[in-house]
Design an enzyme around this catalytic site. Sequence first.
Site, mmCIF file in Angstrom:
data_model
loop_
_atom_site.group_PDB
_atom_site.id
_atom_site.type_symbol
_atom_site.label_atom_id
_atom_site.label_comp_id
_atom_site.label_asym_id
_atom_site.label_seq_id
_atom_site.Cartn_x
_atom_site.Cartn_y
_atom_site.Cartn_z
ATOM 1 N N GLY A 157 5.149 -47.351 12.212
ATOM 2 C CA GLY A 157 5.916 -48.565 11.955
ATOM 3 C C GLY A 157 7.144 -48.346 11.099
ATOM 4 O O GLY A 157 7.490 -47.207 10.739
ATOM 5 N N GLN A 158 7.790 -49.440 10.758
ATOM 6 C CA GLN A 158 9.039 -49.372 9.997
ATOM 7 C C GLN A 158 8.839 -48.635 8.668
ATOM 8 O O GLN A 158 9.609 -47.744 8.323
ATOM 9 C CB GLN A 158 9.573 -50.795 9.729
ATOM 10 C CG GLN A 158 10.967 -50.790 9.137
ATOM 11 C CD GLN A 158 11.344 -52.073 8.416
ATOM 12 O OE1 GLN A 158 10.528 -52.990 8.238
ATOM 13 N NE2 GLN A 158 12.582 -52.155 7.993
ATOM 14 N N LEU A 159 7.817 -48.999 7.927
ATOM 15 C CA LEU A 159 7.556 -48.334 6.649
ATOM 16 C C LEU A 159 6.843 -47.004 6.832
ATOM 17 O O LEU A 159 7.113 -46.032 6.132
ATOM 18 C CB LEU A 159 6.692 -49.247 5.771
ATOM 19 C CG LEU A 159 7.461 -50.218 4.890
ATOM 20 C CD1 LEU A 159 6.592 -51.395 4.511
ATOM 21 C CD2 LEU A 159 7.952 -49.511 3.635
ATOM 22 N N TYR A 179 -0.550 -64.441 9.085
ATOM 23 C CA TYR A 179 -0.248 -63.170 8.398
ATOM 24 C C TYR A 179 -0.373 -63.334 6.875
ATOM 25 O O TYR A 179 -1.036 -62.530 6.207
ATOM 26 C CB TYR A 179 1.172 -62.765 8.785
ATOM 27 C CG TYR A 179 1.789 -61.630 8.014
ATOM 28 C CD1 TYR A 179 1.359 -60.327 8.198
ATOM 29 C CD2 TYR A 179 2.852 -61.864 7.133
ATOM 30 C CE1 TYR A 179 1.967 -59.265 7.509
ATOM 31 C CE2 TYR A 179 3.463 -60.825 6.459
ATOM 32 C CZ TYR A 179 3.017 -59.530 6.645
ATOM 33 O OH TYR A 179 3.629 -58.487 5.974
HETATM 34 P P1 NAD Z 1 5.376 -52.426 11.602
HETATM 35 O O1 NAD Z 1 5.027 -53.592 12.448
HETATM 36 O O2 NAD Z 1 6.698 -51.785 11.786
HETATM 37 O O3 NAD Z 1 4.272 -51.307 11.759
HETATM 38 C C1 NAD Z 1 2.896 -51.616 11.769
HETATM 39 C C2 NAD Z 1 2.203 -50.518 12.517
HETATM 40 O O4 NAD Z 1 0.806 -50.848 12.549
HETATM 41 C C3 NAD Z 1 2.681 -50.387 13.977
HETATM 42 O O5 NAD Z 1 3.095 -49.057 14.227
HETATM 43 C C4 NAD Z 1 1.459 -50.766 14.791
HETATM 44 O O6 NAD Z 1 1.314 -50.005 15.987
HETATM 45 C C5 NAD Z 1 0.332 -50.471 13.818
HETATM 46 N N1 NAD Z 1 -0.892 -51.211 14.105
HETATM 47 C C6 NAD Z 1 -1.021 -52.521 14.424
HETATM 48 N N2 NAD Z 1 -2.312 -52.796 14.644
HETATM 49 C C7 NAD Z 1 -3.009 -51.662 14.437
HETATM 50 C C8 NAD Z 1 -4.370 -51.309 14.494
HETATM 51 N N3 NAD Z 1 -5.295 -52.192 14.837
HETATM 52 N N4 NAD Z 1 -4.725 -50.048 14.194
HETATM 53 C C9 NAD Z 1 -3.792 -49.117 13.862
HETATM 54 N N5 NAD Z 1 -2.484 -49.386 13.799
HETATM 55 C C10 NAD Z 1 -2.111 -50.647 14.090
HETATM 56 O O7 NAD Z 1 5.160 -52.868 10.089
HETATM 57 P P2 NAD Z 1 5.869 -52.295 8.798
HETATM 58 O O8 NAD Z 1 7.098 -53.070 8.600
HETATM 59 O O9 NAD Z 1 5.934 -50.838 8.838
HETATM 60 O O10 NAD Z 1 4.837 -52.773 7.696
HETATM 61 C C11 NAD Z 1 3.843 -51.913 7.191
HETATM 62 C C12 NAD Z 1 2.963 -52.715 6.250
HETATM 63 O O11 NAD Z 1 3.761 -53.245 5.206
HETATM 64 C C13 NAD Z 1 2.271 -53.891 6.924
HETATM 65 O O12 NAD Z 1 0.988 -54.029 6.394
HETATM 66 C C14 NAD Z 1 3.132 -55.058 6.533
HETATM 67 O O13 NAD Z 1 2.398 -56.236 6.465
HETATM 68 C C15 NAD Z 1 3.605 -54.645 5.157
HETATM 69 N N6 NAD Z 1 4.860 -55.288 4.809
HETATM 70 C C16 NAD Z 1 6.009 -54.962 5.484
HETATM 71 C C17 NAD Z 1 7.183 -55.598 5.159
HETATM 72 C C18 NAD Z 1 8.475 -55.282 5.865
HETATM 73 O O14 NAD Z 1 9.473 -55.976 5.654
HETATM 74 N N7 NAD Z 1 8.521 -54.245 6.700
HETATM 75 C C19 NAD Z 1 7.196 -56.564 4.138
HETATM 76 C C20 NAD Z 1 6.006 -56.895 3.515
HETATM 77 C C21 NAD Z 1 4.843 -56.228 3.840
HETATM 78 C C1 AKB Z 2 7.680 -60.236 7.640
HETATM 79 O O1 AKB Z 2 8.771 -60.822 7.724
HETATM 80 O O2 AKB Z 2 6.640 -60.584 8.215
HETATM 81 C C2 AKB Z 2 7.611 -59.054 6.719
HETATM 82 C C3 AKB Z 2 7.139 -59.489 5.383
HETATM 83 C C4 AKB Z 2 8.095 -60.024 4.404
HETATM 84 O O3 AKB Z 2 5.974 -59.440 5.116
HETATM 85 N N1 AKB Z 2 8.888 -58.429 6.679
#
Ligand code: NAD
Ligand code: AKB
Length: 317
Positions: free
Chosen positions: A12-14, A140
Site C-alpha cells: 500500500g501507500q505507506l 473505517y
Molecule cells: P493502502 O490502501 O494504500 O494499503 C493497504 C494495503 O492493505 C493494500 O496493499 C491492500 O492490498 C492491503 N490489504 C487489504 N486487505 C487486506 C487483507 N485482508 N490482508 C492483507 N492485506 C490487505 O493503505 P495505506 O494508505 O498504505 O494505509 C496503511 C495503513 O495506515 C492503514 O491501516 C490505514 O488505515 C492507515 N492510515 C493511512 C492513512 C493514509 O493517509 N494513507 C491515514 C491514516 C491511517
Molecule cells: C483516509 O482518507 O481514509 C485515510 C485516513 C485519513 O485515514 N487517508
Amino acid sequence: MNKTILVTGANGQLGTVLTQSLQHTYGRGNVIASDLKLSERYHGIFEVIDATNSERLEEVVRKYKINEIYHLAAILSASGEKAPLNTWDVNMQALLNVLEVSRMNHVEKVFFPSSIAVFGDAAPQENTPNNAFLNPLTSYGISKAAGENWGNYYFAKYGLDVRSLRYPGVIGYQSKAGGGTTDYAVDIYHKAIKEEPFSCFLDENTTLPMIFIDDAIRATLELMDAPRENIKIRTSYNISGTSFSPVEIVASIRNKYPKFMVTYVLDYRQDIASKWPKTIQDAEAKRDWGWKPQYDLDSITAVMIKKLKEKYKIATP
Ligand code: NAD
Ligand code: AKB
C-alpha cells in the site's frame, strides 16, 4: 536481540515506503513484507498473507520467528463506505488476528496505524485534542476506534507492546493513495506535473490534517524506537503534520504551474471530510517521544513536484 519484522499491507501507500525504510535500518533479510498479492516491484522476502486468515498469519510468524509486526493492512475510509460491514469484518478480523497471533507466538511489539477518522462531529474540529470524544461516522473510523481500544486491552491484559498513531492524510510520491478521503491531495500532484486539469471531489474550503510521507514514516519509527516506559498512551497518539484545504494546495501548486486548472465536483467523500478535524493537537506525542514534523504545505509541494517529475521523466525546462 535481532529484530525480525513482518509488515502486513506492505503493497500500500505507506507499506511500500515503510518496508524499504525498515529494510534499510534492519537489513533486507530481517523484514518480511506481506499483502494479498505478491508485489512484482518488491525486492526482499515477500509472503502472500490475507491478514483475516489467522492460520496463514501464524504460519509466517512462526516460520521467520517474527518479533515485531507493523500491521498496515486495512480498507480505508472512502472504499470502506461502499461496503461498510465488509470493512468492519476485514479491519477488525485482521487486527484481532495480529494481536492474538502476537500474544501466542512471543511477538514483542505491534504497530497499529489509526487515523483522524476516529473523530466525528462531537470532537472540536480545531486543535482536536488526543482525548477528544470519539464518535466516528464511517465504518473505517469505527474500526480504527475499536482497534485502538483492542490495542490498549492487549497491552493492559497481556503486556503486548502495542503502539499506535492517528495518521492524518498521508502525502507521498512513491505510491498511489489507496481509497481514502484524503487521496485528492496525492492525486492532484500527478495531474499538475502532467499539466492536466484536476477534478477535486472535496469543496475548495475543506481543511484537513495532512502529513508528508517522510514525516509519517519517521513518526512511526520514532514511536516504535521510544523506550517502553515513555509510551503513556496505549490507545493511539495524535500526530500533526500540517493542515490545508484544496484551494490552498492549488495555490501552492500554481506557484510552479500558474495555469493549473481545477474543477470541483463533490461526492460522498465531502460528507466524510466535513466531519473530520481540521487541525490536530499533538502535545502528548511531543511530550512522550519528542514528535516534531518537518514539512509544511510548500515544502511538500516542492518535493512532490521534483520527485514526480523524475518518476514520469518530465524534463525541467
Ligand atoms: P493502502 O490502501 O494504500 O494499503 C493497504 C494495503 O492493505 C493494500 O496493499 C491492500 O492490498 C492491503 N490489504 C487489504 N486487505 C487486506 C487483507 N485482508 N490482508 C492483507 N492485506 C490487505 O493503505 P495505506 O494508505 O498504505 O494505509 C496503511 C495503513 O495506515 C492503514 O491501516 C490505514 O488505515 C492507515 N492510515 C493511512 C492513512 C493514509 O493517509 N494513507 C491515514 C491514516 C491511517
Ligand atoms: C483516509 O482518507 O481514509 C485515510 C485516513 C485519513 O485515514 N487517508
